[in-house]
Design a protein around this motif. Structure first.
Motif, PDB file in Angstrom:
ATOM      1  N   VAL A 153      80.107  54.101 -21.722  1.00 37.16           N
ATOM      2  CA  VAL A 153      81.152  53.702 -20.864  1.00 37.16           C
ATOM      3  C   VAL A 153      80.719  53.981 -19.299  1.00 37.16           C
ATOM      4  O   VAL A 153      80.338  55.402 -19.436  1.00 37.16           O
ATOM      5  N   THR A 154      80.690  53.234 -18.407  1.00 35.77           N
ATOM      6  CA  THR A 154      80.242  53.502 -17.208  1.00 35.77           C
ATOM      7  C   THR A 154      81.759  53.495 -16.152  1.00 35.77           C
ATOM      8  O   THR A 154      82.520  52.947 -16.543  1.00 35.77           O
ATOM      9  N   PRO A 155      81.706  53.788 -14.864  1.00 34.18           N
ATOM     10  CA  PRO A 155      82.715  53.809 -14.031  1.00 34.18           C
ATOM     11  C   PRO A 155      82.963  52.526 -13.638  1.00 34.18           C
ATOM     12  O   PRO A 155      84.205  52.230 -13.463  1.00 34.18           O
ATOM     13  N   ARG A 156      81.987  51.548 -13.651  1.00 35.62           N
ATOM     14  CA  ARG A 156      82.143  50.164 -13.293  1.00 35.62           C
ATOM     15  C   ARG A 156      82.956  49.494 -14.503  1.00 35.62           C
ATOM     16  O   ARG A 156      83.980  48.719 -14.275  1.00 35.62           O
ATOM     17  N   MET A 157      82.646  49.937 -15.625  1.00 35.06           N
ATOM     18  CA  MET A 157      83.438  49.132 -16.776  1.00 35.06           C
ATOM     19  C   MET A 157      84.785  49.871 -16.808  1.00 35.06           C
ATOM     20  O   MET A 157      85.959  49.054 -17.208  1.00 35.06           O
ATOM     21  N   ILE A 158      85.229  50.854 -16.410  1.00 35.57           N
ATOM     22  CA  ILE A 158      86.434  51.516 -16.355  1.00 35.57           C
ATOM     23  C   ILE A 158      87.395  50.833 -15.345  1.00 35.57           C
ATOM     24  O   ILE A 158      88.360  50.321 -15.611  1.00 35.57           O
ATOM     25  N   LEU A 159      86.617  50.846 -14.227  1.00 38.18           N
ATOM     26  CA  LEU A 159      87.242  50.327 -12.977  1.00 38.18           C
ATOM     27  C   LEU A 159      87.491  48.588 -13.140  1.00 38.18           C
ATOM     28  O   LEU A 159      88.581  48.155 -12.639  1.00 38.18           O
ATOM     29  N   SER A 160      86.997  47.929 -14.057  1.00 43.70           N
ATOM     30  CA  SER A 160      87.016  46.485 -14.392  1.00 43.70           C
ATOM     31  C   SER A 160      87.547  46.176 -15.676  1.00 43.70           C
ATOM     32  O   SER A 160      87.771  45.156 -16.205  1.00 43.70           O
ATOM     33  N   HIS A 161      88.245  47.455 -16.378  1.00 47.52           N
ATOM     34  CA  HIS A 161      88.908  47.231 -17.699  1.00 47.52           C
ATOM     35  C   HIS A 161      88.088  46.358 -18.606  1.00 47.52           C
ATOM     36  O   HIS A 161      88.516  45.750 -19.326  1.00 47.52           O
TER      37      HIS A 161
END
Length: 633
Positions: free
Chosen positions: A144-152
């Motif tokens: 899990v990366t920040p980009r994945m979290i920010l884009s759900h």
């Protein structure tokens, strides 16, 4: 049939009035204190305000905070209505609304700021910044990366406990599918705390609230702070307010439309963020199951002509908020409302001001709301005045006339009838929707969700499979199908459960060893002896136990109960006959168990004992039956 003919004419008149209002809002005059400029038009403030106030009254929205952005600046900010319906206290420009999921954009602001500063990498696994004990049971969490979290697209479930009790789960492979996740944002907020050595409250205040001069933004709502606060209003009658004692990065910020608009314009300001950050914000990462819509690292994205529109909503019972913004044109609007009906005004607000095409979001399956003027508004008012039977008659007539749309049924559907606790009427409405819109996956999924509540898992599986077929395969529906099939297998297995109560004997029934139930969940217990207990017991939930009584007579029945508030009540019955009624004691905790006893008379033979919750709010660990004496009667 008081509703139909007059209000069909009424809706035509509303459309005509709306057309006239739109044309009277604009003028060719130069911009002045009584007007503002947006989308190439000079907008007359008095006429706009009158149109908005009329719309709010007809939709049934008590209050709104509204800001228009033009050329990256706030061109117009106004507030409307009252803080609480039935009271005269007006909404003013300092009145704070619950921001709900719009709060996530405050965290996105900080994340992109840290990327520009070289302190955060969007494609570096979050665990390298901060490990997560709640997710370490699944090695995929290290993807899990920040980009994945920010884009759900992290794969992390939306809220802890939504799927498996007491386990935070990764539902789908990280980075592969859209899965809205508040828990992902909470994880990223904690990782940023570690990076900066500051709490969420400290870094949001220092890096965003103070520099931008957001004077009406609060990260928590407690002890009457802020005191100038809009009360939420449910779809039907009822008020509600979010009170969070601690900051909540995914949903707990409170602000005005003006403050949010300042944050939004700053996020797309090239003097504050690099051009690469702004390009990233408008770059799609994951599809939302719709050709028009995707999610980027912070916002929903959709193409409108040659521009990309960013959108975000904020939903909580009693509050509905929306923002739309074109980074290319630096134009958009922010609407915060204190009503479940608030989003129904989005298309008109855009049409009267910024001219952004918001229809893709209004028609989107994840949003499902009608737009003013619409039959749903009249039908809701009709429901309140005349009741559900008259409403169903009106729906049938509208259906016959071809005036009943998909969005209208969606607006009136499960949400409304859950509010009035009428599952039968909800079933009628959903069956109508399935018949009218046989290609709608939503209607089949909604009917399946109702089936699950009614414990009709056979019908639920059938409807879920149809929905999955219409969507050409959906991981969430496939998981629901599997869960329902497991429930079916569990129910079949439990049908054979039989507890024998021997002559002059005593037996302990573990609460989780039921034959059937409605609405309860099995969870671990810290009560003496450990094991499991039944929890989440709400009003009208029930649990059945099949027993074989060797000797009829008087028994003492003891229940092991826990309840935070202690205002619940249940009865204990045998084959429909009530044997005793038990008031729930207050134990000051869901795992602080105590024993409550009563006297009952059991007949000999096989019978079904049912615990039926009149008023919920308790857990139960076990039931003990002890023979006392032969019944003298």
């Amino acid at each position: 049939m008081l509703y139909l003919r007059p209000n069909i004419l009424g809706r035509f008149c509303l459309n005509l009035v709306g057309f006239l209002a739109i044309n009277s809002i604009f003028s060719l005059n130069a911009q002045g204190p009584d007007s503002f400029f947006s989308n190439g038009r000079n907008i007359q403030v008095d006429t706009l305000n009158a149109s908005i106030e009329k719309m709010m009254e007809e939709v049934g929205v008590p209050g709104m905070s509204f800001a228009v952005i033009e050329e990256g600046e706030i061109a117009f900010f106004e507030t409307y209505g009252v803080k609480e319906e039935g009271k005269s206290d007006p909404i003013d420009k300092n009145t704070v609304f619950t921001g709900c999921s719009l709060s996530k954009n405050y965290l996105a602001f900080i994340a992109h700021q840290l990327v520009d500063e070289g302190l955060l990498e969007l494609d570096r696994p979050v665990y390298t910044y901060l490990e997560n004990e709640r997710l370490e049971h699944d090695p995929r969490y290290k993807l899990v990366t920040p980009r994945m979290i920010l884009s759900h697209s992290s794969g992390i479930e939306h809220w802890y406990n939504r799927n498996v009790v007491d386990t935070l789960e990764i539902i789908v492979e990280p980075g592969t599918k859209f899965l809205y996740s508040a828990e992902g944002y909470l994880y990223l907020a904690k990782a940023i705390e570690k990076i900066l050595g500051q709490s969420y409250e400290e870094y949001i205040t220092e890096r965003l609230i103070s520099p931008l001069g957001l004077k009406n933004t609060y990260l928590k709502h407690q002890d009457g702070i802020p005191d100038n606060f809009a009360v939420g209003h449910l779809m039907l009658k009822g008020n509600i307010t979010w009170n969070n004692e601690l900051p909540e990065a995914a949903s707990g910020n409170h602000f005005t439309a003006e403050d949010y608009a300042k944050m939004l314009t700053a996020l797309f300001d090239t003097s504050i963020f690099s051009k690469k950050r702004i390009k990233d914000l408008t770059t799609p990462i994951v599809s939302m199951g719709n050709n028009k819509l995707s999610y980027g690292p912070g916002f929903v994205l959709y193409e409108s002509g040659e521009e990309v529109i960013v959108e975000h909503g904020g939903d909580w019972p009693g509050y509905k908020n929306l923002i739309f913004y074109s980074p290319q044109k630096q134009r958009g609007f922010v609407m915060l409302t204190n009503s479940d009906r608030g989003k129904w005004m989005a298309e008109r607000l855009s049409e009267w001001t910024v001219g952004i095409d918001v229809s893709p979001l209004c028609d989107h399956v994840f949003v499902l709301y009608d737009q003013y003027p619409s039959p749903a508004i009249d039908l809701l008012n009709f429901l309140e005045e005349n009741g559900k039977e008259a409403l169903l008659d009106s729906l049938e007539t509208l259906k016959g006339e071809g005036n009943l749309s998909y969005n209208t049924l969606s607006a009136l559907g499960p949400f409304v009838f859950e509010r009035i606790g009428d599952l039968k009427t909800q079933e009628i409405l959903l069956n109508m929707g399935k018949a009218m819109f046989p290609d709608s996956a939503f209607m089949y999924e909604a009917k399946a969700n109702l089936d699950i509540k009614l414990f009709d898992f056979v019908s639920a599986v059938e409807n879920l499979k149809k929905a999955n077929e219409l969507e050409n395969g959906n991981w969430y529906l496939e998981k629901q199908i599997k869960d329902c099939e497991n429930e079916l297998a569990d129910l079949v297995r439990r049908q054979d459960n039989l507890t024998k109560i021997s002559k002059n004997g005593e037996v302990l029934l573990e609460a989780e060893d039921y034959n059937a139930h409605r609405g309860v969940q099995i969870e671990p217990t810290t009560d003496e002896g450990g094991g499991k207990n039944l929890g989440y017991i709400d009003s009208n939930d029930w649990v059945d136990y099949k027993v074989e009584v060797e000797q009829g007579g008087e028994y003492e029945v003891t229940f092991r109960i826990a309840s935070v508030n202690g205002w619940g009540q249940f009865d204990f019955r045998s084959d429909g006959k009530i044997l005793t009624i038990i008031d729930i004691p207050k134990t000051n905790g869901w795992q602080n168990f105590t024993s409550v006893s009563g006297k009952i008379v059991l007949k000999p033979g096989i019978q079904t004992l049912r615990l039926f919750a009149h008023t919920g709010g308790f857990n139960i660990n076990w039931i003990k039956l002890s023979y006392l004496r032969q019944n003298e009667n």
